[in-house]
Write an enzyme that holds these catalytic residues in place. Structure first.
Site, PDB file in Angstrom:
ATOM      1  N   TYR A 155       0.849  -1.191   0.000  1.00  0.00           N
ATOM      2  CA  TYR A 155       0.000   0.000   0.000  1.00  0.00           C
ATOM      3  C   TYR A 155       0.881   1.235   0.000  1.00  0.00           C
ATOM      4  O   TYR A 155       1.961   1.249   0.598  1.00  0.00           O
ATOM      5  CB  TYR A 155      -0.918  -0.035   1.237  1.00  0.00           C
ATOM      6  N   TYR A 165      -3.171   5.177   8.746  1.00  0.00           N
ATOM      7  CA  TYR A 165      -2.606   3.843   8.493  1.00  0.00           C
ATOM      8  C   TYR A 165      -1.450   3.663   9.465  1.00  0.00           C
ATOM      9  O   TYR A 165      -0.291   3.807   9.103  1.00  0.00           O
ATOM     10  CB  TYR A 165      -2.153   3.749   7.039  1.00  0.00           C
TER      11      TYR A 165
HETATM   12  P1  NAD Z   1      -8.518  -9.491   3.798  1.00  0.00           P
HETATM   13  O1  NAD Z   1      -9.154  -9.331   5.127  1.00  0.00           O
HETATM   14  O2  NAD Z   1      -9.290 -10.134   2.716  1.00  0.00           O
HETATM   15  O3  NAD Z   1      -7.143 -10.285   3.900  1.00  0.00           O
HETATM   16  C1  NAD Z   1      -6.290 -10.279   4.994  1.00  0.00           C
HETATM   17  C2  NAD Z   1      -6.154 -11.715   5.456  1.00  0.00           C
HETATM   18  O4  NAD Z   1      -5.052 -11.851   6.346  1.00  0.00           O
HETATM   19  C3  NAD Z   1      -7.379 -12.220   6.202  1.00  0.00           C
HETATM   20  O5  NAD Z   1      -7.877 -13.361   5.530  1.00  0.00           O
HETATM   21  C4  NAD Z   1      -6.823 -12.590   7.577  1.00  0.00           C
HETATM   22  O6  NAD Z   1      -7.472 -13.729   8.092  1.00  0.00           O
HETATM   23  C5  NAD Z   1      -5.371 -12.880   7.228  1.00  0.00           C
HETATM   24  N1  NAD Z   1      -4.419 -12.843   8.352  1.00  0.00           N
HETATM   25  C6  NAD Z   1      -4.237 -11.875   9.279  1.00  0.00           C
HETATM   26  N2  NAD Z   1      -3.246 -12.219  10.122  1.00  0.00           N
HETATM   27  C7  NAD Z   1      -2.781 -13.424   9.716  1.00  0.00           C
HETATM   28  C8  NAD Z   1      -1.766 -14.302  10.179  1.00  0.00           C
HETATM   29  N3  NAD Z   1      -1.027 -14.012  11.253  1.00  0.00           N
HETATM   30  N4  NAD Z   1      -1.570 -15.471   9.518  1.00  0.00           N
HETATM   31  C9  NAD Z   1      -2.314 -15.776   8.424  1.00  0.00           C
HETATM   32  N5  NAD Z   1      -3.286 -14.996   7.938  1.00  0.00           N
HETATM   33  C10 NAD Z   1      -3.514 -13.822   8.578  1.00  0.00           C
HETATM   34  O7  NAD Z   1      -8.051  -8.004   3.398  1.00  0.00           O
HETATM   35  P2  NAD Z   1      -7.284  -7.417   2.124  1.00  0.00           P
HETATM   36  O8  NAD Z   1      -7.475  -5.945   2.255  1.00  0.00           O
HETATM   37  O9  NAD Z   1      -7.684  -8.072   0.874  1.00  0.00           O
HETATM   38  O10 NAD Z   1      -5.758  -7.725   2.442  1.00  0.00           O
HETATM   39  C11 NAD Z   1      -4.915  -8.475   1.607  1.00  0.00           C
HETATM   40  C12 NAD Z   1      -3.602  -7.711   1.384  1.00  0.00           C
HETATM   41  O11 NAD Z   1      -3.883  -6.546   0.594  1.00  0.00           O
HETATM   42  C13 NAD Z   1      -2.952  -7.197   2.662  1.00  0.00           C
HETATM   43  O12 NAD Z   1      -1.549  -7.335   2.561  1.00  0.00           O
HETATM   44  C14 NAD Z   1      -3.322  -5.722   2.666  1.00  0.00           C
HETATM   45  O13 NAD Z   1      -2.425  -4.930   3.421  1.00  0.00           O
HETATM   46  C15 NAD Z   1      -3.232  -5.434   1.183  1.00  0.00           C
HETATM   47  N6  NAD Z   1      -3.847  -4.170   0.737  1.00  0.00           N
HETATM   48  C16 NAD Z   1      -5.165  -3.916   0.987  1.00  0.00           C
HETATM   49  C17 NAD Z   1      -5.748  -2.709   0.569  1.00  0.00           C
HETATM   50  C18 NAD Z   1      -7.205  -2.421   0.818  1.00  0.00           C
HETATM   51  O14 NAD Z   1      -7.638  -1.279   0.677  1.00  0.00           O
HETATM   52  N7  NAD Z   1      -8.014  -3.409   1.170  1.00  0.00           N
HETATM   53  C19 NAD Z   1      -4.961  -1.770  -0.133  1.00  0.00           C
HETATM   54  C20 NAD Z   1      -3.625  -2.059  -0.395  1.00  0.00           C
HETATM   55  C21 NAD Z   1      -3.080  -3.254   0.058  1.00  0.00           C
END
Ligand code: NAD
Length: 269
Positions: A155, A165
């Site tokens: 991000y 954040y």
């Molecule tokens: P999401 O909730 O779908 O995915 C996050 C997942 O991480 C969840 O399924 C959660 O159960 C899992 N998780 C958390 N701690 C964990 C651990 N210790 N071991 C294993 N699994 C664990 O949310 P998302 O937003 O799709 O996130 C996916 C990636 O995308 C992340 O790296 C997030 O930082 C990144 N991201 C998200 C956004 C946004 O706006 N949603 C923007 C940029 C980047």
């Protein structure tokens, strides 16, 4: 022969991990997922009861199959690292072999090898606190859960100031992007493995809702990005499928923006 992908960080059908799984499945890959242990039960139950069937539909009309779901907690490398209170916690004691090393061994035992590894998880226990007020434990926890892998999600808070954040998550993403470059060199030379990251725009995932400012970020992007449309998870999924495919055979060590171009703006409009 189709490729085999392991996607860590899928626990519902709202996040980037799910969309990446779908794009890879649509391109013919076999899908394995790693699901956070405390979320495993509900994910498996919902999947079995057909709750995700609508979002399992692939472009050819078939349903995405997940060959196997592995329990995973990415903050522990091996069983010896797991504290007693976690081991005995009801949400953990029902599953086994969920440390990173054990999970990798299970996959190896079941399938021999994988072709694609995706890290789509993050956890910052103090994400709603400013960095200035973040504890050492909260900071280290954010880094521990949120860095490392061959294709990962990052991000823009790693490089620009995104108030809200917090908790060391901006630091974790900066580490992740730096590791993407160094690992690209090391794994490229040693194994010819490519390592990249997608810097994604805002998506209303479960994790993002927990941060608390996701609707504001989506509105901001709609108002200010060159492309004025809401970002869909599939757009990130498709980029992941491209990066994992031979079409991207010369791309490594890269951070690719999939954000409707928001990163290119200097000021809001
Ligand atoms: P999401 O909730 O779908 O995915 C996050 C997942 O991480 C969840 O399924 C959660 O159960 C899992 N998780 C958390 N701690 C964990 C651990 N210790 N071991 C294993 N699994 C664990 O949310 P998302 O937003 O799709 O996130 C996916 C990636 O995308 C992340 O790296 C997030 O930082 C990144 N991201 C998200 C956004 C946004 O706006 N949603 C923007 C940029 C980047």
């Amino acid at each position: 022969k189709g490729k085999r992908a392991f996607i860590a960080g899928v626990a519902d059908d709202n996040g980037y991990g799910w969309a990446i799984a779908k794009s890879l499945a649509a391109a013919g890959a076999e899908i394995l997922v790693g699901t956070w242990v405390p979320a495993l039960n509900i994910f498996e139950t919902s999947l079995r009861r057909g709750k995700f069937d609508e979002s399992r539909v692939l472009p050819d009309g078939s349903l995405m199959e997940i060959t196997k779901i592995y329990p995973l907690d990415a903050i522990y490398d091996k069983l010896e690292d797991v504290p007693e209170d976690v081991k005995s916690n009801k949400r953990y004691s029902g599953s086994s072999k969920w440390t990173v090393q054990e999970c990798a061994e299970s996959v190896k035992q079941d399938f021999g090898s994988i072709d694609i590894l995706v890290h789509s998880l993050a956890n910052g226990p103090e994400v709603s606190k400013p960095l200035l007020e973040t504890s050492r434990n909260g900071y280290l926890a954010a880094l521990s859960a949120s860095s490392g892998s061959s294709l990962s999600l990052t991000y823009i808070a790693s490089e620009r100031i995104i108030p809200g954040y917090g908790g060391g998550m901006s630091s974790a993403k900066a580490a992740l992007e730096s590791d993407t470059r160094v690992l690209a060199f090391e794994a490229g030379r040693k194994h010819r493995i490519r390592v990249n990251a997608i810097s994604a725009g805002p998506l209303r995932s479960r994790a993002a809702k927990a941060i608390g400012f996701i609707d504001t970020m989506i509105e901001y992007s709609l108002a200010n990005a060159p492309l004025q449309k809401e970002l869909s998870a599939d757009e990130v999924g498709n980029t992941a499928a491209f990066l994992a495919s031979p079409l991207a055979s010369a791309i490594t060590g890269a951070v690719i923006y999939v954000d409707n171009g928001l990163n290119a703006m200097g000021v809001g409009v």
